[in-house]
Design a protein around this motif. Structure first.
Motif, PDB file in Angstrom:
ATOM      1  N   HIS A   1       0.765  15.513 -14.275  1.00  5.99           N
ATOM      2  CA  HIS A   1       1.965  15.293 -13.554  1.00  5.99           C
ATOM      3  C   HIS A   1       3.318  15.952 -13.709  1.00  5.99           C
ATOM      4  O   HIS A   1       4.241  15.392 -13.757  1.00  5.99           O
ATOM      5  N   GLY A   2       3.146  17.137 -14.088  1.00  4.52           N
ATOM      6  CA  GLY A   2       4.219  18.066 -14.149  1.00  4.52           C
ATOM      7  C   GLY A   2       4.927  18.362 -15.514  1.00  4.52           C
ATOM      8  O   GLY A   2       5.413  19.650 -15.774  1.00  4.52           O
ATOM      9  N   ALA A   3       4.877  17.560 -16.408  1.00  2.68           N
ATOM     10  CA  ALA A   3       5.859  17.657 -17.679  1.00  2.68           C
ATOM     11  C   ALA A   3       7.216  18.050 -17.355  1.00  2.68           C
ATOM     12  O   ALA A   3       8.206  18.352 -18.202  1.00  2.68           O
TER      13      ALA A   3
ATOM     14  N   PRO B   1       8.534  10.538 -14.386  1.00  2.00           N
ATOM     15  CA  PRO B   1       7.602   9.870 -13.351  1.00  2.00           C
ATOM     16  C   PRO B   1       8.437   9.826 -12.042  1.00  2.00           C
ATOM     17  O   PRO B   1       9.107   9.870 -11.697  1.00  2.00           O
ATOM     18  N   GLY B   2       7.295  10.103 -10.693  1.00  2.00           N
ATOM     19  CA  GLY B   2       7.694  10.059  -9.640  1.00  2.00           C
ATOM     20  C   GLY B   2       8.102   8.564  -9.184  1.00  2.00           C
ATOM     21  O   GLY B   2       9.261   8.338  -8.663  1.00  2.00           O
ATOM     22  N   PRO B   3       7.436   7.664  -9.522  1.00  2.00           N
ATOM     23  CA  PRO B   3       7.976   6.176  -9.122  1.00  2.00           C
ATOM     24  C   PRO B   3       9.019   5.759  -9.923  1.00  2.00           C
ATOM     25  O   PRO B   3       9.376   6.369 -10.973  1.00  2.00           O
ATOM     26  N   ARG B   4      10.156   4.931  -9.548  1.00  2.00           N
ATOM     27  CA  ARG B   4      11.210   4.696  -9.866  1.00  2.00           C
ATOM     28  C   ARG B   4      11.039   3.460 -11.129  1.00  2.00           C
ATOM     29  O   ARG B   4      11.069   2.428 -11.089  1.00  2.00           O
ATOM     30  N   MET B   5      10.854   4.238 -12.335  1.00  2.00           N
ATOM     31  CA  MET B   5      10.498   3.430 -13.906  1.00  2.00           C
ATOM     32  C   MET B   5      11.035   4.348 -14.709  1.00  2.00           C
ATOM     33  O   MET B   5      11.131   5.568 -14.593  1.00  2.00           O
ATOM     34  N   PRO B   6      11.537   3.664 -15.919  1.00  2.00           N
ATOM     35  CA  PRO B   6      11.973   4.491 -17.004  1.00  2.00           C
ATOM     36  C   PRO B   6      11.027   5.530 -17.444  1.00  2.00           C
ATOM     37  O   PRO B   6       9.943   5.557 -17.624  1.00  2.00           O
TER      38      PRO B   6
ATOM     39  N   ALA C   1      -0.667  16.442  -8.640  1.00  2.00           N
ATOM     40  CA  ALA C   1       0.603  15.815  -8.071  1.00  2.00           C
ATOM     41  C   ALA C   1       1.532  16.894  -7.537  1.00  2.00           C
ATOM     42  O   ALA C   1       2.772  16.510  -7.068  1.00  2.00           O
ATOM     43  N   PHE C   2       1.446  18.327  -7.634  1.00  2.00           N
ATOM     44  CA  PHE C   2       2.293  19.039  -7.252  1.00  2.00           C
ATOM     45  C   PHE C   2       1.724  19.890  -6.217  1.00  2.00           C
ATOM     46  O   PHE C   2       0.799  20.535  -6.312  1.00  2.00           O
ATOM     47  N   ALA C   3       2.394  20.128  -5.176  1.00  2.00           N
ATOM     48  CA  ALA C   3       2.080  21.065  -3.967  1.00  2.00           C
ATOM     49  C   ALA C   3       2.157  22.566  -4.704  1.00  2.00           C
ATOM     50  O   ALA C   3       3.190  22.745  -5.598  1.00  2.00           O
ATOM     51  N   PRO C   4       1.220  23.478  -4.592  1.00  2.00           N
ATOM     52  CA  PRO C   4       0.950  24.640  -5.320  1.00  2.00           C
ATOM     53  C   PRO C   4       2.518  25.543  -5.257  1.00  2.00           C
ATOM     54  O   PRO C   4       2.932  25.985  -6.239  1.00  2.00           O
ATOM     55  N   LYS C   5       3.150  25.296  -4.007  1.00  2.00           N
ATOM     56  CA  LYS C   5       4.477  26.105  -4.118  1.00  2.00           C
ATOM     57  C   LYS C   5       5.613  25.386  -5.100  1.00  2.00           C
ATOM     58  O   LYS C   5       6.610  26.319  -5.147  1.00  2.00           O
ATOM     59  N   TYR C   6       5.269  24.554  -5.647  1.00  2.00           N
ATOM     60  CA  TYR C   6       6.250  23.961  -6.685  1.00  2.00           C
ATOM     61  C   TYR C   6       5.698  23.802  -8.117  1.00  2.00           C
ATOM     62  O   TYR C   6       6.258  23.208  -8.995  1.00  2.00           O
ATOM     63  N   PHE C   7       4.565  24.418  -8.252  1.00  2.00           N
ATOM     64  CA  PHE C   7       4.151  24.509  -9.597  1.00  2.00           C
ATOM     65  C   PHE C   7       5.418  25.217 -10.487  1.00  2.00           C
ATOM     66  O   PHE C   7       6.254  26.288 -10.165  1.00  2.00           O
ATOM     67  N   PRO C   8       5.518  24.535 -11.769  1.00  2.00           N
ATOM     68  CA  PRO C   8       6.762  25.165 -12.479  1.00  2.00           C
ATOM     69  C   PRO C   8       6.608  26.364 -12.782  1.00  2.00           C
ATOM     70  O   PRO C   8       5.466  26.904 -13.456  1.00  2.00           O
ATOM     71  N   LYS C   9       7.646  27.263 -12.834  1.00  2.00           N
ATOM     72  CA  LYS C   9       7.591  28.612 -13.246  1.00  2.00           C
ATOM     73  C   LYS C   9       7.066  28.734 -14.573  1.00  2.00           C
ATOM     74  O   LYS C   9       6.472  29.758 -15.085  1.00  2.00           O
ATOM     75  N   ASP C  10       7.633  27.908 -15.460  1.00  2.00           N
ATOM     76  CA  ASP C  10       7.233  28.038 -17.094  1.00  2.00           C
ATOM     77  C   ASP C  10       5.858  28.045 -17.021  1.00  2.00           C
ATOM     78  O   ASP C  10       5.410  28.712 -18.062  1.00  2.00           O
ATOM     79  N   ILE C  11       5.333  27.232 -16.435  1.00  2.00           N
ATOM     80  CA  ILE C  11       3.723  27.141 -16.415  1.00  2.00           C
ATOM     81  C   ILE C  11       2.979  28.097 -15.989  1.00  2.00           C
ATOM     82  O   ILE C  11       1.894  28.632 -16.594  1.00  2.00           O
TER      83      ILE C  11
ATOM     84  N   GLU D   1       0.785  -1.213  -0.087  1.00  2.00           N
ATOM     85  CA  GLU D   1       0.097  -0.063  -0.162  1.00  2.00           C
ATOM     86  C   GLU D   1       1.002   1.110   0.031  1.00  2.00           C
ATOM     87  O   GLU D   1       0.577   2.354   0.191  1.00  2.00           O
ATOM     88  N   THR D   2       2.063   1.081   0.040  1.00  2.00           N
ATOM     89  CA  THR D   2       3.051   2.227  -0.045  1.00  2.00           C
ATOM     90  C   THR D   2       3.020   3.003  -1.483  1.00  2.00           C
ATOM     91  O   THR D   2       3.362   2.245  -2.477  1.00  2.00           O
ATOM     92  N   HIS D   3       2.680   4.151  -1.708  1.00  2.00           N
ATOM     93  CA  HIS D   3       2.720   4.944  -2.984  1.00  2.00           C
ATOM     94  C   HIS D   3       4.215   4.507  -3.483  1.00  2.00           C
ATOM     95  O   HIS D   3       5.267   4.889  -2.704  1.00  2.00           O
TER      96      HIS D   3
END
Length: 300
Positions: A194-196, A164-169, A219-229, A41-43
């Protein structure tokens, strides 16, 4: 620049509390490291969230979710049709919940038929697709029947983009792969999830190029929204960026809505970002009107 308090927010990524979610089993083919595979059950992106949500389903998960939505003035939420409870929520409260169906292009026509059935039976407003999770690149031929069906049904598709956040290619979600899809399917409403990152500048360039390409802040906390976006939303992209949280998968509503007022959006952009863009692209205004009409007829 102040966030308005009178806009009924549309959250384009919210879910009911999970009864049980076996992340390990769902993505067992692409999760290789011991940590990611250790907890059922761990994300799988556990290392990215300092205070992950641990929300029990409880006795009244639909009512409890509605109460939380009301606390933060979320008028409507787009939820995954993951089980019977989600279907019940969409059926009983069509003015508050709208369904989206996750599809796996590896399933071929089975996935296409499932999409059509969910649209007919449950009125889904979107499809979704996690390329890295299912090992199918954004521009892979296996995904094209899904895109074609979305065009036919006139619904958008949310697609994870970026590392991606999970450890996958990460290769299946390189933002450059979106280019051919938008070129070949000009009618397809394609919404990045999920960010791009780290290709946000490229994401902006592609949104300038293609009128039906959009971005959600999932999936982004608002203080981490990308500046470009944010810069793009404040200029030529006011109609292209829409709000999405990540409750209860990784972010609490308390955190998201405590940080949102700090996002430097211009006054005219806020209503579009919080509600109007999602309402237009997912045709949620039509859904709310139909729900109100049905309720009126039922009480007559």
């Amino acid at each position: 620049m102040a966030m308005p308090r009178d806009v009924a927010v549309i959250d384009t990524m919210l879910d009911l509390p999970y009864l049980y979610r076996n992340w390990n089993q769902a993505w067992s083919k692409v999760l290789m490291d011991k940590e990611s595979r250790s907890g059922k059950e761990t994300h799988p992106a556990f290392y990215m969230f300092k205070d992950p949500v641990d929300l029990p389903r409880g006795d009244d998960p639909i009512g409890g979710t509605l109460a939380e939505m009301d606390r933060f003035n979320i008028g409507m939420a787009v939820i995954g049709l993951t089980d019977d409870l989600a279907i019940e929520a969409v059926t009983r409260h069509p003015d508050r919940f709208a369904g989206q169906l996750a599809v796996d292009p590896n399933q071929g026509m089975e996935a296409v038929r499932a999409l059509a059935e969910a649209h007919e039976r449950h009125g889904i407003v979107a499809a979704s697709f996690f390329p890295c999770g299912v090992g199918v690149p954004i521009d892979d031929k296996r995904a094209f029947p899904i895109y074609a069906k979305c065009v036919e049904l006139d619904i958008p598709i949310f697609v994870n983009a970026g590392v991606p956040g999970p450890r996958m290619p990460m290769a299946p979600q390189h933002v450059e792969r979106i280019d051919e899809v938008c070129w070949f399917f000009p009618e397809l409403k394609f919404i990045m999830r999920h960010g791009a990152e780290p290709w946000t500048a490229l994401a902006v360039k592609l949104m300038l190029k293609y009128p039906n390409l959009y971005y959600s802040t999932s999936a982004f906390a608002p203080k981490y929204f990308p500046k470009d976006i944010i810069d793009y939303a404040n200029t030529r992209g006011a109609d292209k960026i829409m709000y999405a949280g990540y409750y209860p998968s990784g972010l609490s509503l308390e955190r998201s809505f405590s940080e949102l007022p700090g996002v430097p959006l211009r006054d005219h952009v806020w209503p579009k970002f919080l509600r109007e863009n999602a309402e237009r692209v997912l045709k949620l205004g039509d859904r709310s009107a139909r729900a109100a009409d049905a309720a009126s007829r039922a009480s007559a």
